[in-house]
Scaffold this motif. Sequence first.
Motif, short mmCIF file in Angstrom:
data_model
loop_
_atom_site.label_atom_id
_atom_site.label_comp_id
_atom_site.label_asym_id
_atom_site.label_seq_id
_atom_site.Cartn_x
_atom_site.Cartn_y
_atom_site.Cartn_z
N THR A 1 0.85 -1.19 0.00
CA THR A 1 0.00 0.00 0.00
C THR A 1 0.88 1.24 0.00
O THR A 1 2.05 1.18 0.39
CB THR A 1 -0.92 0.06 1.24
OG1 THR A 1 -0.11 0.18 2.41
CG2 THR A 1 -1.81 -1.17 1.34
N SER B 1 0.79 3.75 1.96
CA SER B 1 1.16 4.17 3.31
C SER B 1 2.34 3.37 3.87
O SER B 1 2.95 3.77 4.84
CB SER B 1 -0.04 4.04 4.26
OG SER B 1 -0.43 2.68 4.35
N ARG B 2 2.71 2.25 3.24
CA ARG B 2 3.80 1.43 3.77
C ARG B 2 5.09 1.54 2.96
O ARG B 2 6.02 0.78 3.17
CB ARG B 2 3.35 -0.02 3.84
CG ARG B 2 2.22 -0.18 4.87
CD ARG B 2 1.79 -1.57 5.11
NE ARG B 2 2.90 -2.41 5.51
CZ ARG B 2 2.88 -3.74 5.44
NH1 ARG B 2 1.80 -4.36 5.01
NH2 ARG B 2 3.92 -4.44 5.80
N SER C 1 7.51 3.73 3.15
CA SER C 1 8.68 4.08 3.96
C SER C 1 9.22 2.91 4.78
O SER C 1 10.36 2.93 5.20
CB SER C 1 8.35 5.25 4.89
OG SER C 1 7.34 4.85 5.80
#
Length: 79
Positions: A29, A31-32, A34
């Motif tokens: 995703t 948001s993941r 990093s």
Amino acid sequence: FTTQGEFRSGYWRKLGVVGFAGAGTVAPTLSRFSSGPWYPTAGAGLRYLLVPKDRTVARVDLGIGRGSFGISLGIGEAF
């Protein structure tokens, strides 16, 4: 997400050299991004100027990544 940089030399007679490096990551995703591992690559290549008027080259590149390598042959620049 990927990023890459490249340096191409001018031609000495009809020969040129190139060096490149890059890195990339993948994630399930957005948001993941990093938290994922990065995969670095680097390589070098030779160029031979076939048609100076059109700047057409024959190329051979060697690329090295995490636990792998590859050789690429072609006519024209890779990108």
